[in-house]
Design a protein around this motif. Structure first.
Motif, mmCIF file in Angstrom:
data_model
loop_
_atom_site.group_PDB
_atom_site.id
_atom_site.type_symbol
_atom_site.label_atom_id
_atom_site.label_comp_id
_atom_site.label_asym_id
_atom_site.label_seq_id
_atom_site.Cartn_x
_atom_site.Cartn_y
_atom_site.Cartn_z
ATOM 1 N N VAL A 1 0.819 -1.316 0.013
ATOM 2 C CA VAL A 1 -0.100 -0.045 0.120
ATOM 3 C C VAL A 1 0.947 1.305 -0.007
ATOM 4 C CG1 VAL A 1 -2.175 -1.205 1.150
ATOM 5 C CG2 VAL A 1 -0.186 0.102 2.595
ATOM 6 N N GLY A 2 2.082 1.149 0.429
ATOM 7 C CA GLY A 2 2.755 2.263 0.077
ATOM 8 C C GLY A 2 2.922 3.324 1.300
ATOM 9 N N ALA A 3 2.293 2.780 2.491
ATOM 10 C CA ALA A 3 1.986 3.549 3.757
ATOM 11 C C ALA A 3 2.061 2.810 4.942
ATOM 12 C CB ALA A 3 0.734 4.246 3.606
ATOM 13 N N VAL A 4 2.563 3.472 5.742
ATOM 14 C CA VAL A 4 2.811 2.808 7.010
ATOM 15 C C VAL A 4 1.634 2.753 7.926
ATOM 16 C CG1 VAL A 4 4.062 2.788 9.422
ATOM 17 C CG2 VAL A 4 5.244 3.874 7.279
ATOM 18 N N ILE A 5 0.626 3.926 7.981
ATOM 19 C CA ILE A 5 -0.527 3.638 8.514
ATOM 20 C C ILE A 5 -1.631 4.090 7.441
ATOM 21 C CG2 ILE A 5 -2.091 4.474 10.458
ATOM 22 C CD1 ILE A 5 0.297 4.865 12.124
ATOM 23 N N PRO A 6 -2.075 3.163 6.595
ATOM 24 C CA PRO A 6 -2.972 3.486 5.715
ATOM 25 C C PRO A 6 -4.275 4.257 6.280
ATOM 26 C CG PRO A 6 -2.469 1.240 5.469
ATOM 27 C CD PRO A 6 -1.837 1.738 6.898
ATOM 28 N N ALA A 7 -4.720 5.058 5.564
ATOM 29 C CA ALA A 7 -6.135 5.718 5.703
ATOM 30 C C ALA A 7 -7.339 5.024 5.475
ATOM 31 C CB ALA A 7 -6.093 7.101 4.924
ATOM 32 N N GLN A 8 -7.102 4.302 4.270
ATOM 33 C CA GLN A 8 -8.609 3.735 4.005
ATOM 34 C C GLN A 8 -8.416 2.209 4.298
ATOM 35 O OE1 GLN A 8 -9.058 3.739 -0.322
ATOM 36 N NE2 GLN A 8 -8.940 6.127 -0.096
ATOM 37 N N GLN A 9 -9.719 1.539 4.619
ATOM 38 C CA GLN A 9 -9.750 0.424 5.351
ATOM 39 C C GLN A 9 -9.377 -0.808 4.217
ATOM 40 O OE1 GLN A 9 -10.968 -0.500 8.488
ATOM 41 N NE2 GLN A 9 -10.051 -2.505 7.797
ATOM 42 N N LYS A 10 -9.414 -0.611 2.936
ATOM 43 C CA LYS A 10 -8.895 -1.674 2.101
ATOM 44 C C LYS A 10 -7.511 -1.768 2.155
ATOM 45 C CE LYS A 10 -9.072 1.164 -2.108
ATOM 46 N NZ LYS A 10 -7.768 1.073 -2.582
ATOM 47 N N ASP A 11 -6.772 -0.493 2.185
ATOM 48 C CA ASP A 11 -5.333 -0.813 2.282
ATOM 49 C C ASP A 11 -5.029 -1.126 3.628
ATOM 50 O OD1 ASP A 11 -5.058 0.518 -0.224
ATOM 51 O OD2 ASP A 11 -5.108 2.563 0.485
ATOM 52 N N ARG A 12 -5.603 -0.846 4.708
ATOM 53 C CA ARG A 12 -5.185 -1.827 6.021
ATOM 54 C C ARG A 12 -5.388 -3.060 5.918
ATOM 55 N NH1 ARG A 12 -7.745 3.187 8.169
ATOM 56 N NH2 ARG A 12 -9.764 2.324 8.270
ATOM 57 N N ASP A 13 -6.560 -3.523 5.276
ATOM 58 C CA ASP A 13 -6.832 -4.887 5.123
ATOM 59 C C ASP A 13 -5.555 -5.408 4.339
ATOM 60 O OD1 ASP A 13 -8.939 -4.721 6.512
ATOM 61 O OD2 ASP A 13 -10.300 -4.660 4.714
ATOM 62 N N ALA A 14 -5.266 -4.823 3.224
ATOM 63 C CA ALA A 14 -4.150 -5.550 2.418
ATOM 64 C C ALA A 14 -2.709 -5.529 3.300
ATOM 65 C CB ALA A 14 -3.827 -4.374 1.221
ATOM 66 N N LEU A 15 -2.611 -4.610 4.166
ATOM 67 C CA LEU A 15 -1.224 -4.475 4.701
ATOM 68 C C LEU A 15 -1.408 -5.690 6.014
ATOM 69 C CD1 LEU A 15 1.437 -3.099 5.496
ATOM 70 C CD2 LEU A 15 0.013 -1.603 7.187
#
Length: 83
Positions: free
Chosen positions: A38-52
């Motif tokens: 996701v290219g982020a340490v703390i993703p803003a969107q839920q789908k990115d948090r799920d991917a992490l």
């Protein structure tokens, strides 16, 4: 003391090391690095948090990393301290 896991969540990669005590010194027994999807340490969107989360779970399973005794490193810009 048993193994400890260190996790460095970076923008470009997620890095893990497994350390075990050997005498009075720690020894790195495993080091793993995978791309951060996701290219982020703390993703803003839920789908990115799920991917992490999925990436971390896959990493622990694929490289048989213990899921206890974990330390996490975060960028200084995300940590607040007060003295």
């Amino acid at each position: 003391m048993k193994s400890a896991i260190g996790i460095d969540l970076g923008t470009y990669a997620i890095k893990c090391v497994e350390v075990q005590p050997v005498g009075s010194s720690p020894r790195v027994v495993k080091a793993v690095s995978v791309p951060n999807p996701v290219g982020a340490v703390i993703p803003a969107q839920q789908k990115d948090r799920d991917a992490l989360i999925t990436t971390l779970k896959q990493m622990f399973k694929e490289y048989t990393l213990p899921s206890q005794n974990i330390r996490i490193g975060l960028p200084e810009s995300l940590v607040s301290t007060k003295i």
